[in-house]
Design an enzyme around this catalytic site. Structure first.
Site, PDB file in Angstrom:
ATOM      1  CB  SER A   1     -11.851   1.105  39.302  1.00 52.99           C
ATOM      2  OG  SER A   1     -11.631  -0.115  38.632  1.00 52.99           O
TER       3      SER A   1
ATOM      4  CE1 TYR B   1      -8.173   3.469  36.323  1.00 58.23           C
ATOM      5  CE2 TYR B   1      -8.508   1.179  36.925  1.00 58.23           C
ATOM      6  CZ  TYR B   1      -9.016   2.397  36.505  1.00 58.23           C
ATOM      7  OH  TYR B   1     -10.361   2.541  36.282  1.00 58.23           O
TER       8      TYR B   1
HETATM    9  P1  NAD Z   1     -13.013   7.207  28.827  1.00 54.84           P
HETATM   10  O1  NAD Z   1     -11.567   7.169  28.475  1.00 54.84           O
HETATM   11  O2  NAD Z   1     -14.026   6.780  27.825  1.00 54.84           O
HETATM   12  O3  NAD Z   1     -13.424   8.636  29.361  1.00 54.84           O
HETATM   13  C1  NAD Z   1     -12.628   9.328  30.271  1.00 54.84           C
HETATM   14  C2  NAD Z   1     -12.692  10.790  29.928  1.00 54.84           C
HETATM   15  O4  NAD Z   1     -11.836  11.479  30.836  1.00 54.84           O
HETATM   16  C3  NAD Z   1     -12.174  11.064  28.499  1.00 54.84           C
HETATM   17  O5  NAD Z   1     -13.088  11.901  27.808  1.00 54.84           O
HETATM   18  C4  NAD Z   1     -10.850  11.751  28.741  1.00 54.84           C
HETATM   19  O6  NAD Z   1     -10.516  12.707  27.737  1.00 54.84           O
HETATM   20  C5  NAD Z   1     -11.092  12.418  30.080  1.00 54.84           C
HETATM   21  N1  NAD Z   1      -9.841  12.734  30.740  1.00 54.84           N
HETATM   22  C6  NAD Z   1      -8.722  11.977  30.815  1.00 54.84           C
HETATM   23  N2  NAD Z   1      -7.757  12.646  31.445  1.00 54.84           N
HETATM   24  C7  NAD Z   1      -8.287  13.861  31.769  1.00 54.84           C
HETATM   25  C8  NAD Z   1      -7.780  14.999  32.427  1.00 54.84           C
HETATM   26  N3  NAD Z   1      -6.510  15.053  32.855  1.00 54.84           N
HETATM   27  N4  NAD Z   1      -8.600  16.066  32.597  1.00 54.84           N
HETATM   28  C9  NAD Z   1      -9.875  16.038  32.148  1.00 54.84           C
HETATM   29  N5  NAD Z   1     -10.398  14.982  31.497  1.00 54.84           N
HETATM   30  C10 NAD Z   1      -9.612  13.915  31.322  1.00 54.84           C
HETATM   31  O7  NAD Z   1     -13.140   6.305  30.144  1.00 54.84           O
HETATM   32  P2  NAD Z   1     -14.427   5.889  30.982  1.00 54.84           P
HETATM   33  O8  NAD Z   1     -14.543   4.426  30.888  1.00 54.84           O
HETATM   34  O9  NAD Z   1     -15.581   6.721  30.621  1.00 54.84           O
HETATM   35  O10 NAD Z   1     -13.886   6.228  32.441  1.00 54.84           O
HETATM   36  C11 NAD Z   1     -14.541   7.150  33.302  1.00 54.84           C
HETATM   37  C12 NAD Z   1     -14.143   6.807  34.725  1.00 54.84           C
HETATM   38  O11 NAD Z   1     -14.563   5.479  35.025  1.00 54.84           O
HETATM   39  C13 NAD Z   1     -12.640   6.840  34.974  1.00 54.84           C
HETATM   40  O12 NAD Z   1     -12.374   7.376  36.243  1.00 54.84           O
HETATM   41  C14 NAD Z   1     -12.254   5.381  34.931  1.00 54.84           C
HETATM   42  O13 NAD Z   1     -11.073   5.116  35.652  1.00 54.84           O
HETATM   43  C15 NAD Z   1     -13.472   4.769  35.561  1.00 54.84           C
HETATM   44  N6  NAD Z   1     -13.639   3.342  35.293  1.00 54.84           N
HETATM   45  C16 NAD Z   1     -13.853   2.909  34.031  1.00 54.84           C
HETATM   46  C17 NAD Z   1     -14.000   1.541  33.790  1.00 54.84           C
HETATM   47  C18 NAD Z   1     -14.209   0.982  32.408  1.00 54.84           C
HETATM   48  O14 NAD Z   1     -14.253  -0.245  32.261  1.00 54.84           O
HETATM   49  N7  NAD Z   1     -14.366   1.803  31.375  1.00 54.84           N
HETATM   50  C19 NAD Z   1     -13.955   0.651  34.868  1.00 54.84           C
HETATM   51  C20 NAD Z   1     -13.749   1.143  36.150  1.00 54.84           C
HETATM   52  C21 NAD Z   1     -13.606   2.496  36.349  1.00 54.84           C
END
Ligand code: NAD
Length: 253
Positions: free
Chosen positions: A135, A148
């Protein structure tokens, strides 16, 4: 060649879009996710995918999921360690130790278990691509989000190190660093940070946009475009990199 793709946290958000976009190219796709409801919906929508409920922090669950994938796919070409959680928001003196550990576990320990399997399989194959989702919080300090930010910085170290360990075996390892991604997750994050900082949600949201040169958030498809590029022959010499898909972050907050 039909690509064999594994995505953790693949039943919603960015991971789901990655799965859909790879499937559209004809790839064989396996996803795991901890959310039973999201897993059931995904399994129904995409019967050709392997979709399993598995918690990335649970070694036994992950070993079972990955063993099933290995047996079905006889290897893996692309493994996306994508599962993540935002963790708690607050000043460090107010953070709960268990919440700290839970956030580190999902973001970092989950990537360890996923990458350890991928490394073994890909080293034996002599090729493959690992994509770790960090991120912009893994490149800047991020007030109110110490767990985080710490976990996402650690993933950059993991990426660089695995690129060195696996490069001689022909395996590439890169990280993607999304900025703020449109969708339900960022809506939750904005609400949480607004509460922790005492600022209105509109102000927190505006700060995220103002800190980005392109003055916009990104979409899950922007991220999928980058991962598909990394998985293409055009990226065959790209390893050990952190690719920001963020519109160029100037300041996080
Ligand atoms: P999201 O919450 O929509 O999806 C994340 C998924 O991971 C969910 O389906 C959740 O159930 C699953 N998850 C959570 N804990 C888990 C576990 N212990 N085991 C298995 N699955 C698990 O979030 P997203 O935005 O799709 O995030 C995906 C990745 O992108 C993450 O690593 C997040 O940190 C990163 N990220 C997201 C953003 C953003 O703005 N959305 C920004 C930077 C980084």
């Amino acid at each position: 060649m039909t690509q064999r793709v594994v995505i953790t946290g693949g039943a919603s958000g960015i991971g789901k879009r990655l799965a859909e976009r790879f499937a559209e190219t004809g790839a064989r796709v396996a996803v795991c996710d901890a959310d039973a409801h999201a897993v059931a919906e995904m399994a129904e929508a995409y019967p050709d995918m392997i979709v399993r409920q598995s918690d990335v922090t649970d070694a036994a669950q992950m070993e079972a999921f990955l063993a099933e994938v290995e047996a079905a796919f006889c290897g893996a070409d692309v493994v996306c360690a994508n599962a993540g959680t935002g963790g708690p928001a607050g000043l460090i003196e107010d953070l709960d130790y268990q919440a700290w550990q839970d956030c580190i576990a999902v973001n970092l320990h989950g990537a360890f278990l996923t990458c350890r399997w991928a490394a073994r399989v890909m080293r034996a194959q002599g090729d493959g691509l690992i994509v770790i989702t960090t991120s912009t919080s893994g490149q800047w300090g991020h007030p109110y989000r110490a767990p985080y930010s710490s976990a996402k910085w650690a993933l950059v170290g993991l990426t660089k190190t695995l690129a060195m360990e696996l490069g001689p075996a022909g395996v590439r390892v890169n990280a993607i660093a999304p900025g703020a991604v449109e969708g339900a997750r960022m809506d939750r994050v904005v609400a949480m940070e607004a509460k922790a900082s005492g600022k209105p949600e509109d102000e927190v949201r505006a700060q995220y946009v103002k800190g980005v040169s392109l003055r916009s958030w990104v979409s899950a498809d922007d991220l999928a475009d980058t991962v598909l590029f990394l998985a293409s022959p055009a990226a065959s010499k790209i390893s050990g990199q952190v690719l920001n898909i963020d519109g160029h972050t100037e300041t996080l907050v």
